[in-house]
Design a protein around this motif. Structure first.
Motif, PDB file in Angstrom:
ATOM      1  N   GLY A 308      17.944 -28.473 -24.562  1.00 16.35           N
ATOM      2  CA  GLY A 308      18.576 -27.601 -23.128  1.00 16.35           C
ATOM      3  C   GLY A 308      19.899 -27.726 -23.044  1.00 16.35           C
ATOM      4  N   ASP A 309      20.418 -28.503 -24.032  1.00 15.49           N
ATOM      5  CA  ASP A 309      22.087 -28.735 -24.372  1.00 15.49           C
ATOM      6  C   ASP A 309      22.205 -27.941 -24.537  1.00 15.49           C
ATOM      7  OD1 ASP A 309      24.389 -29.770 -23.858  1.00 15.49           O
ATOM      8  OD2 ASP A 309      23.716 -31.400 -25.927  1.00 15.49           O
ATOM      9  N   LEU A 310      23.625 -27.012 -24.641  1.00 12.33           N
ATOM     10  CA  LEU A 310      24.133 -26.057 -24.813  1.00 12.33           C
ATOM     11  C   LEU A 310      24.903 -26.712 -26.455  1.00 12.33           C
ATOM     12  CD1 LEU A 310      24.858 -22.345 -25.041  1.00 12.33           C
ATOM     13  CD2 LEU A 310      27.003 -23.115 -23.894  1.00 12.33           C
ATOM     14  N   LEU A 311      24.756 -25.620 -27.941  1.00 10.53           N
ATOM     15  CA  LEU A 311      25.047 -25.748 -28.960  1.00 10.53           C
ATOM     16  C   LEU A 311      26.039 -25.347 -28.967  1.00 10.53           C
ATOM     17  CD1 LEU A 311      21.998 -26.202 -31.133  1.00 10.53           C
ATOM     18  CD2 LEU A 311      23.729 -28.182 -29.905  1.00 10.53           C
ATOM     19  N   CYS A 312      26.025 -23.542 -29.460  1.00 12.80           N
ATOM     20  CA  CYS A 312      27.155 -22.987 -29.403  1.00 12.80           C
ATOM     21  C   CYS A 312      27.112 -20.954 -28.828  1.00 12.80           C
ATOM     22  CB  CYS A 312      27.921 -22.775 -30.344  1.00 12.80           C
ATOM     23  SG  CYS A 312      25.934 -22.286 -32.098  1.00 12.80           S
ATOM     24  N   THR A 313      27.507 -20.497 -28.756  1.00 18.50           N
ATOM     25  CA  THR A 313      27.232 -18.897 -28.561  1.00 18.50           C
ATOM     26  C   THR A 313      27.172 -18.114 -30.088  1.00 18.50           C
ATOM     27  OG1 THR A 313      29.593 -18.152 -29.128  1.00 18.50           O
ATOM     28  CG2 THR A 313      28.755 -18.796 -27.231  1.00 18.50           C
ATOM     29  N   ILE A 314      26.304 -17.172 -30.267  1.00 16.56           N
ATOM     30  CA  ILE A 314      25.763 -16.942 -31.496  1.00 16.56           C
ATOM     31  C   ILE A 314      25.551 -15.614 -31.395  1.00 16.56           C
ATOM     32  CG2 ILE A 314      24.789 -19.019 -32.886  1.00 16.56           C
ATOM     33  CD1 ILE A 314      22.019 -17.420 -31.811  1.00 16.56           C
ATOM     34  N   ASP A 315      25.359 -14.257 -31.893  1.00 14.54           N
ATOM     35  CA  ASP A 315      25.224 -13.223 -32.051  1.00 14.54           C
ATOM     36  C   ASP A 315      23.797 -12.899 -31.821  1.00 14.54           C
ATOM     37  OD1 ASP A 315      24.247 -12.296 -35.151  1.00 14.54           O
ATOM     38  OD2 ASP A 315      25.867 -13.426 -35.178  1.00 14.54           O
ATOM     39  N   ALA A 316      23.767 -11.775 -30.826  1.00 13.31           N
ATOM     40  CA  ALA A 316      22.110 -11.460 -31.205  1.00 13.31           C
ATOM     41  C   ALA A 316      21.244 -11.272 -32.374  1.00 13.31           C
ATOM     42  CB  ALA A 316      22.304  -9.625 -30.524  1.00 13.31           C
ATOM     43  N   LYS A 317      21.673 -10.655 -33.570  1.00 10.31           N
ATOM     44  CA  LYS A 317      20.652 -10.923 -34.654  1.00 10.31           C
ATOM     45  C   LYS A 317      20.598 -12.240 -35.267  1.00 10.31           C
ATOM     46  CE  LYS A 317      20.893  -8.587 -39.419  1.00 10.31           C
ATOM     47  NZ  LYS A 317      21.835  -8.034 -40.248  1.00 10.31           N
ATOM     48  N   LYS A 318      21.281 -12.835 -34.774  1.00 14.52           N
ATOM     49  CA  LYS A 318      21.525 -14.532 -34.804  1.00 14.52           C
ATOM     50  C   LYS A 318      20.378 -15.348 -34.271  1.00 14.52           C
ATOM     51  CE  LYS A 318      22.201 -18.553 -38.115  1.00 14.52           C
ATOM     52  NZ  LYS A 318      23.932 -18.532 -38.410  1.00 14.52           N
ATOM     53  N   ALA A 319      20.272 -15.064 -33.330  1.00 15.04           N
ATOM     54  CA  ALA A 319      19.051 -15.514 -32.394  1.00 15.04           C
ATOM     55  C   ALA A 319      18.214 -14.872 -32.052  1.00 15.04           C
ATOM     56  CB  ALA A 319      19.100 -14.854 -30.714  1.00 15.04           C
ATOM     57  N   GLN A 320      17.946 -13.724 -33.410  1.00 18.94           N
ATOM     58  CA  GLN A 320      16.707 -12.635 -33.030  1.00 18.94           C
ATOM     59  C   GLN A 320      16.238 -13.537 -34.871  1.00 18.94           C
ATOM     60  OE1 GLN A 320      17.468  -9.287 -32.955  1.00 18.94           O
ATOM     61  NE2 GLN A 320      18.149  -8.710 -31.284  1.00 18.94           N
ATOM     62  N   TRP A 321      16.469 -13.869 -35.452  1.00 16.49           N
ATOM     63  CA  TRP A 321      16.114 -14.560 -36.680  1.00 16.49           C
ATOM     64  C   TRP A 321      15.954 -16.047 -36.518  1.00 16.49           C
ATOM     65  CZ3 TRP A 321      17.607 -19.193 -39.164  1.00 16.49           C
ATOM     66  CH2 TRP A 321      17.267 -19.326 -40.948  1.00 16.49           C
ATOM     67  N   TYR A 322      16.119 -16.301 -35.327  1.00 21.12           N
ATOM     68  CA  TYR A 322      15.428 -17.887 -35.271  1.00 21.12           C
ATOM     69  C   TYR A 322      14.296 -18.247 -34.879  1.00 21.12           C
ATOM     70  CZ  TYR A 322      19.941 -20.945 -36.250  1.00 21.12           C
ATOM     71  OH  TYR A 322      21.012 -21.537 -36.598  1.00 21.12           O
ATOM     72  N   VAL A 323      14.114 -16.263 -33.709  1.00 21.77           N
ATOM     73  CA  VAL A 323      13.492 -16.584 -33.261  1.00 21.77           C
ATOM     74  C   VAL A 323      12.718 -16.399 -34.345  1.00 21.77           C
ATOM     75  CG1 VAL A 323      12.519 -15.287 -31.737  1.00 21.77           C
ATOM     76  CG2 VAL A 323      13.865 -16.323 -31.160  1.00 21.77           C
ATOM     77  N   LEU A 327      12.115 -20.496 -35.147  1.00 23.51           N
ATOM     78  CA  LEU A 327      13.010 -21.787 -35.101  1.00 23.51           C
ATOM     79  C   LEU A 327      13.060 -22.177 -34.309  1.00 23.51           C
ATOM     80  CD1 LEU A 327      14.643 -21.665 -38.318  1.00 23.51           C
ATOM     81  CD2 LEU A 327      12.903 -23.195 -38.298  1.00 23.51           C
ATOM     82  N   ALA A 328      13.062 -20.883 -33.483  1.00 26.99           N
ATOM     83  CA  ALA A 328      13.495 -21.130 -32.323  1.00 26.99           C
ATOM     84  C   ALA A 328      12.531 -20.599 -31.686  1.00 26.99           C
ATOM     85  CB  ALA A 328      14.569 -20.540 -32.299  1.00 26.99           C
TER      86      ALA A 328
END
Length: 588
Positions: A308-323, A327-328
């Motif tokens: 739960g430690d915050l790593l960084c902010t990213i854009d929505a497209k990158k977040a959706q790619w991880y999911v 990977l997330a």
């Protein structure tokens, strides 16, 4: 007897008239130079021109010193260039004209000087000296391509004409409407040989008048723009011009005028100006080199480590790619937050880590505008692409948002920086023998063109022309006759050769800093500092730093996640970092 009560009245009137007369006389005496200058200018300012032709370096420095002295009083120069076109190809600028408000018309024969001496370069690159003319940006670009000099603070007189409700026309028409001067604009003189051993009197007057008229038009229109009474006018000061005309400096009238009007109306810089022409409409400026974003750059979605430690902010497209890649997993939707299911290679540490954790605003970092935004690479890609991989990753720190106007202005400033780097690293950025990857072979090109003409349109070529084309081929191949096979071979000839002296500007600069000038972090810092000094951004992201990459690499070095060779290329103190690592190991 006359009424004695009338005498005091007569005396008072006489005293009032005398006082007014004395006051006007004092004003005339104090401002006589200005008044006489205005009267002279009204008649014909060209009558006071002092033409000086510069053919050698010694004479150049003397005249430049005089121009600089004149600019101490009035920081405006008339600016123009002349060149020769041969066979449809423009040759390098042959003549540079600079004129001061005092009437000195300096004609620098660059075709004889073969360079732009440092003194002349300094005055051209001086931001505080405004260079005025019609389309001066075009002449500045030619000087940049031919001699590698960045002309600063160019100003198109048509902006000032529009600001004062004058016709925004060419130089000759504005000379007539503003100064009542007939400017000689014969095409024969304009297209004459500016590289001739000696210029004719007609050429000298033509060249000098173009520059002098420009500065005199500026004087007249700027005085009108200021709307000051004549007794407050001063030819020795131009305090407010730079500030008031700042939105128009180094801008092309044709491309940016409508956009500037809109900006001025919304920001209250000036009064509303009527459009030029009956059907003129204000429309947004479209440029080929700067593409604005259709959507926001920063979505400010959150990326978390497995704990739960915050790593960084990213854009929505990158977040959706991880999911999507398993990977997330999504843990929140407002803001969109995804949590990795594997341990990342590193965590957010220090100010470097906090920079990537901090949400970013979608607005111009210079002026704060929140529309028509585009990405600005503070360290240009032509250099960054030659960096080692570790210094090319995580470069979002150097990608900032700028509006179109600020982006254009920043690109102009960047040109000057490139020129300095070109000179420092011997890495030509402009047209030169080293800057061309391939060298054109005119003789071979002529043979190829002749063969292709004979193959494609042989029957439509007049007999005389066909014989000349055949003669070109016979002379080249040393044959008695030209066969179909020879024609085919000639049409496929390579008309260029590799330039053994070729130098890629970006690659050479990176190589020089990597090996001789202190490392790539020094080059990065130079570009970031350049951006801060030239653009003076008011809305930079929190924790943005000129030392960002150096700090990031030091953190990685302490964590053992960077090779020593990469630290050397970056220009960091490897001995100190290695010692720190050893100490950490002993403590552990």
């Amino acid at each position: 007897m006359p009424d004695s009560t009338k005498y005091p009245i007569v005396t008072a009137k006489t005293a009032l008239i005398a006082t007014a007369g004395i006051g006007l006389l004092c004003i005339f005496v104090r401002q006589r130079a200005r008044i006489l200058s205005l009267l002279s200018s009204y008649r014909n300012p060209l009558n006071k021109r002092q033409i000086t032709v510069i053919d050698n370096l010694d004479e150049c420095q003397r005249v430049v010193d005089t121009l600089k002295n004149h600019c101490q009083a009035y920081k405006v120069l008339g600016f123009d260039c002349e060149w020769v076109t041969v066979g449809g190809t423009r040759r390098p600028v042959a003549l540079l004209q600079l004129s001061s408000s005092k009437g000195l018309c300096a004609l620098f024969r660059l075709c004889n000087l073969r360079q732009i001496p440092q003194g002349l370069r300094d005055i051209l690159e001086d931001d505080n000296v405004i260079k005025v003319g019609v389309c001066p940006q075009d002449d500045a670009q030619k000087l940049s391509l031919d001699y590698g000099v960045g002309v600063a603070s160019t100003f198109d007189l048509r902006f000032l004409a529009a600001l004062t409700n004058q016709p925004a026309a060419g130089l000759a028409k504005m000379a007539k409407s503003v100064l009542n001067v007939d400017l000689e604009k014969s095409w024969r003189t304009a297209c004459s040989d500016w590289e001739a051993p000696a210029l004719s009197e007609k050429q000298l007057r033509y060249a000098a008048d173009d520059a002098l008229v420009a500065v005199k038009i500026f004087e007249k229109l700027f005085d009108k723009y200021e709307q000051r009474p004549f007794w407050k006018l001063s030819s020795t000061q131009l305090v407010s011009a730079q500030e008031k005309l700042e939105p128009f400096l180094d801008m092309r009238f044709k491309d940016t005028f409508a956009n500037q009007l809109v900006k001025m109306k919304t920001s209250g810089i000036s009064k509303i100006i009527p459009p030029i022409g009956k059907k003129a409409k204000q429309k947004s400026v479209q440029t080929r080199s700067i593409c604005t974003r259709a959507k926001a750059l920063y979505d400010n979605c959150l990326l978390q480590a497995p704990d739960g430690d915050l790593l960084c902010t990213i854009d929505a497209k990158k977040a959706q790619w991880y999911v999507a890649q398993n990977l997330a997993a999504t843990v929140a939707t407002n803001p969109l937050t995804v949590r990795l299911n594997f341990e990342p290679s590193g965590r957010a540490v220090g100010d470097v880590g906090r920079y990537y954790q901090t949400p970013k605003e979608n607005r111009c970092v210079v002026c704060g505008r929140d529309d028509a935004l585009s990405r600005k690479n503070v360290v240009p890609r032509e250099y960054r692409k030659y960096f080692p991989v570790i210094m090319k990753s995580h470069t979002s720190h150097d990608v900032l948002l700028l509006c179109t106007h600020c982006h254009q202005l920043s690109n102009i400033y960047d040109l000057r920086m490139r020129m300095k780097l070109a000179q420092k690293c011997d890495a030509p950025f402009v047209k030169s023998e080293k800057a061309a990857k391939y060298i054109e072979l005119p003789e071979i090109k002529q043979v190829q063109s002749a063969a292709r003409a004979l193959l494609q349109i042989k029957n439509n070529i007049p007999a005389e022309r066909r014989n000349k084309l055949m003669e070109i081929l016979l002379n080249y191949f040393q044959q008695d006759e030209i066969t179909a096979e020879i024609l085919e071979e000639a049409s496929n000839l390579h008309t260029t050769r590799n330039n053994e002296n070729y130098c890629n500007h970006g690659e050479k600069v990176v190589e020089m800093y990597q090996n001789e000038l202190g490392g790539l972090c020094v080059l990065e810092k130079m570009w970031r500092q350049h951006f801060l000094e030239t653009m003076k951004p008011k809305y930079l992201p929190e924790l943005w730093s000129v030392d960002h990459n150096a700090d990031r690499l030091e953190i990685r070095a302490k964590e053992g996640r960077v090779e020593k060779e990469d630290l050397i290329v970056a220009g960091l103190d490897t001995a100190k970092l290695t010692e720190t690592d050893e100490d950490i190991g002993k403590l552990a």
